[in-house]
Motif scaffolding. Sequence first.
Motif, short mmCIF file in Angstrom:
data_model
loop_
_atom_site.label_atom_id
_atom_site.label_comp_id
_atom_site.label_asym_id
_atom_site.label_seq_id
_atom_site.Cartn_x
_atom_site.Cartn_y
_atom_site.Cartn_z
N GLY A 187 -0.94 -7.54 -8.24
CA GLY A 187 -1.21 -5.91 -7.84
C GLY A 187 -2.63 -5.92 -8.52
O GLY A 187 -3.18 -6.90 -9.04
N GLY A 188 -3.25 -4.62 -8.08
CA GLY A 188 -4.42 -4.53 -8.94
C GLY A 188 -4.22 -4.04 -10.08
O GLY A 188 -3.27 -3.76 -10.75
N VAL A 189 -5.46 -4.00 -11.10
CA VAL A 189 -5.28 -3.94 -12.60
C VAL A 189 -4.86 -2.53 -12.88
O VAL A 189 -4.03 -2.29 -13.74
N ASP A 190 -5.00 -1.45 -11.97
CA ASP A 190 -4.59 -0.19 -12.38
C ASP A 190 -2.70 -0.30 -12.17
O ASP A 190 -2.24 0.90 -12.84
N ASN A 191 -2.40 -1.05 -11.64
CA ASN A 191 -0.67 -1.02 -11.31
C ASN A 191 -0.20 -1.62 -13.15
O ASN A 191 0.89 -1.52 -13.00
N ILE A 192 -1.05 -2.10 -13.94
CA ILE A 192 -0.50 -2.76 -15.02
C ILE A 192 0.35 -1.89 -15.78
O ILE A 192 1.25 -1.99 -16.19
N PRO A 238 0.95 -1.22 0.15
CA PRO A 238 -0.07 0.11 -0.07
C PRO A 238 0.74 1.14 0.18
O PRO A 238 1.96 1.23 0.54
N THR A 239 0.22 2.54 -0.62
CA THR A 239 0.91 3.74 -0.32
C THR A 239 0.34 4.20 0.94
O THR A 239 -1.01 4.43 0.76
N VAL A 240 1.07 4.46 1.89
CA VAL A 240 0.64 4.63 3.25
C VAL A 240 0.23 6.29 3.64
O VAL A 240 0.81 6.60 4.55
N HIS A 250 -10.93 -4.19 -10.17
CA HIS A 250 -11.37 -3.23 -9.07
C HIS A 250 -12.80 -3.68 -8.54
O HIS A 250 -13.59 -4.30 -9.14
N LEU A 251 -12.80 -3.16 -7.08
CA LEU A 251 -14.16 -3.05 -6.40
C LEU A 251 -14.66 -1.54 -6.92
O LEU A 251 -13.76 -0.64 -6.67
N ASN A 252 -15.88 -1.62 -7.30
CA ASN A 252 -16.46 -0.27 -7.43
C ASN A 252 -17.57 -0.08 -6.44
O ASN A 252 -18.10 -0.98 -5.98
N ILE A 288 -11.67 -0.65 1.11
CA ILE A 288 -12.26 -1.93 0.82
C ILE A 288 -11.94 -2.51 -0.53
O ILE A 288 -11.72 -3.63 -0.68
N GLY A 289 -11.67 -1.53 -1.45
CA GLY A 289 -11.25 -2.17 -2.93
C GLY A 289 -9.70 -2.47 -2.79
O GLY A 289 -9.47 -3.74 -3.42
N ASN A 290 -8.99 -1.72 -2.08
CA ASN A 290 -7.59 -2.18 -1.97
C ASN A 290 -7.39 -3.46 -1.16
O ASN A 290 -6.83 -4.47 -1.84
N LEU A 291 -8.25 -3.62 -0.19
CA LEU A 291 -8.43 -4.92 0.59
C LEU A 291 -9.10 -5.93 -0.30
O LEU A 291 -8.46 -7.27 -0.24
N ARG A 292 -9.78 -5.81 -1.25
CA ARG A 292 -10.13 -6.83 -2.24
C ARG A 292 -8.79 -7.54 -2.80
O ARG A 292 -8.53 -8.72 -2.86
N SER A 293 -8.06 -6.63 -3.24
CA SER A 293 -6.66 -7.02 -4.17
C SER A 293 -5.99 -7.81 -3.02
O SER A 293 -5.63 -9.04 -3.27
N TYR A 294 -5.70 -7.35 -1.79
CA TYR A 294 -4.81 -7.98 -0.95
C TYR A 294 -5.57 -9.51 -0.59
O TYR A 294 -4.78 -10.46 -0.16
N MET A 295 -6.83 -9.46 -0.50
CA MET A 295 -7.32 -10.68 0.10
C MET A 295 -7.29 -11.76 -1.13
O MET A 295 -6.96 -12.89 -0.85
N LYS A 328 -15.60 3.86 -9.82
CA LYS A 328 -14.29 3.13 -8.96
C LYS A 328 -14.19 3.50 -7.72
O LYS A 328 -14.15 4.82 -7.45
N MET A 329 -13.61 2.87 -6.77
CA MET A 329 -13.30 3.31 -5.45
C MET A 329 -11.91 3.80 -5.45
O MET A 329 -10.88 2.95 -6.09
N SER A 330 -11.57 5.00 -4.99
CA SER A 330 -10.20 5.34 -4.88
C SER A 330 -9.87 6.18 -3.68
O SER A 330 -10.73 7.00 -3.27
N LYS A 331 -8.52 5.80 -3.22
CA LYS A 331 -8.22 6.84 -2.00
C LYS A 331 -8.03 7.97 -2.32
O LYS A 331 -8.48 9.04 -1.52
N SER A 332 -7.69 8.60 -3.50
CA SER A 332 -7.23 9.92 -3.74
C SER A 332 -8.29 10.98 -3.95
O SER A 332 -8.44 12.27 -3.53
#
Length: 466
Positions: free
Chosen positions: A241-246, A29-31, A274-276, A37-44, A281-285
Motif C-alpha cells: 500500500g501507500g505509506v498513508d495506509n500504515i 482503490p476507494t472508488v 507519496h507523490l507530491n 497519478i499519486g495513487n497510480l505511482r503506488s500501483y505501478m 501531497k496529492m490527495s483525492k479528497s
Amino acid sequence: MKLYNTLTKTIDEFKTHEEGIVKMYTCGPTVYHFAHIGNLRSYMMEDVLEKYLRFIGYDVKRTMNITDVGHLTSDADTGEDKMVKGAKREHKTVLEIAKQYTDAFFKDCDELNIRKPDTIVPATSYVGKFIKVIKTLQEKDFAYVSGGNVYFDTSKSENYGELAGLSDNKDDLKVGVRSDVEEDENKKNKNDFVLWFTKSKFEDQELKWNSPWGTGYPGWHIECSCISMANLGEYLDIHCGGVDNIFPHHTNEIAQSEAYIGHKWCTHWFHVQHLNDLSGKMSKSSGAFLTLAVLKEKGYNPLAYRFFCLQSHYRKPLTFTFDSLDNCASAYNKLYAKVSSLDTNGEVDKAKLEEFRKAFTDAMDQDLNTAQAVTVLYDVLKSEANDVTKRAAINEFDSVLSLGLKDAKPEVKKDVDEQKIMELIAERTEAKKNKDYAKADEIRNKLAEEGIILIDTPQGTTFKVQ
Ligand code: AMP
Ligand code: ZN
C-alpha cells in the motif's frame, strides 16, 4: 532478494511461507473518484514488485480489494462515507459510482501496463464473510458492542501499533488523552476502531445489510483482512500500500487478523512513499489532483509517466512537475527510438546476456532499485554487444519494467497534412470562443482518431502525431 520491511524497519531477505509461492495482497482503490497519478505511482511500484518476483522464479498469487463501502473521510471512524460523498457529488447511486470509477481505474492501469491482480474483490460482495469474522472476534472477546456499533478492543492485542511504531505506553492509548482528536465516547481505548456500524451517523447511508447487531455496514479495515484471508489463507507473505495506509489501516488489519487466526499473519510490509506536487501531497479528497486522463489530454504518453516513476526509488517521496515530466517524455522517446532501431538479425551472445541479466538483478535485488535498473538498460544500449543480444536483454528487463520496449519497432511516419490540421485548429479555437464546445470536442476527437493529438498551451494550440 532484499526488501525494506516496514514491520521490522530493516532491509530484510525476502522469504515466503511456502517455498516458491508468494501470497501478495494489495489495498485497492476507494472508488469514489478517479485515481490520481499519486495513487497510480503506488500501483505501478507494486506492479514492478509483483513482476520482479515472477522474474526471479516465484509463483505469485495476488489479491486486491475494491473499496466500495465503509471508508470514511478521516481514514478512522469520523467524517463522511467517501462513497456516499461521491454519489451525492454526481447525483448517482453508490453502485453506479463504484462501477464508473472501478472501470476508470482499470483503464488507467491498462494504459500504464499495470497487470491486473489474479483476484479482485469489491468489498460489498463479501459482507457475509465480514460478519462471520466479526462474530468470531466477539466470541474471542476481541470485540465489544457499544452505542450500537461493534468495536475492536486494541488493548487485547499484544503488539498493537508495532507496524506504525506507536508508543507502547498504554496510558497514551486511553480515550481522551489527545484533546485535538474528535473522540468517540463509545470507545474503550483511543485506537479502538469500528468493525460494524449500526448507529450510522449518516441518515442517508445508501448500502446497509442485516447483521446480528442490527442493520448497518462494515468498517473499512475489516474488508482487507477478510478478503486477504479468504483468498490467500492464514499466512500472507507480503502486503502492499501507500505509506498513508500504515496507520490506522494496516495497523488495524494486523490486530484483527492476528486476533482471528491466533498467530502471526503477514511477514513483509511494502509501502510506497507519496507523490507530491509543488503545493504538497496529492490527495483525492482535496479535489484538486492530476489524473492520467489529464496527462494524456496534454499530449503525454502514459508510459512516459511510468518512466518518470521508475527513475526514482519507491521509498523516496517524489515531486511531480511538468518540467520533469517533459524531460522524461523526451528521454523516453529517445530510448524508444534507440531500442526500435536495434537490428533483429544475428545470434544472441549468451555470456553477454547473462552479464546484463546479472547487472539487472543486482539492482532489483537491492530493495527494488528501479532507477539503477534503468541505468543498466542504458548501459546495455551503450555496450559493445551485438543488437540481438541488446534486444534480448531489454525484452527481459521489460517483462518487469513494462515500458513498452519489448520488440519495439520503428514508428511508421505518418504523412500529415499540416495545413489542414492548422485550419481545423483555427476552426476549433473559433468554436471555443463561441462556446460551441460540442463542435470543439468533435474536432479534437476526429483528429485524435487519426493519431493527431492537440495540445493546448497559453500561447495557443499545437499538435503532435502519435
Ligand atoms: P485510496 O484510493 O485513497 O484508497 O488510495 C489508493 C492507494 O494510493 C493506497 O495504497 C494509498 O496509500 C495510495 N496513495 C494515496 N495517496 C498517494 C500519493 N499521493 N502518492 C502515492 N500513493 C498514494
Ligand atoms: Zn486495505
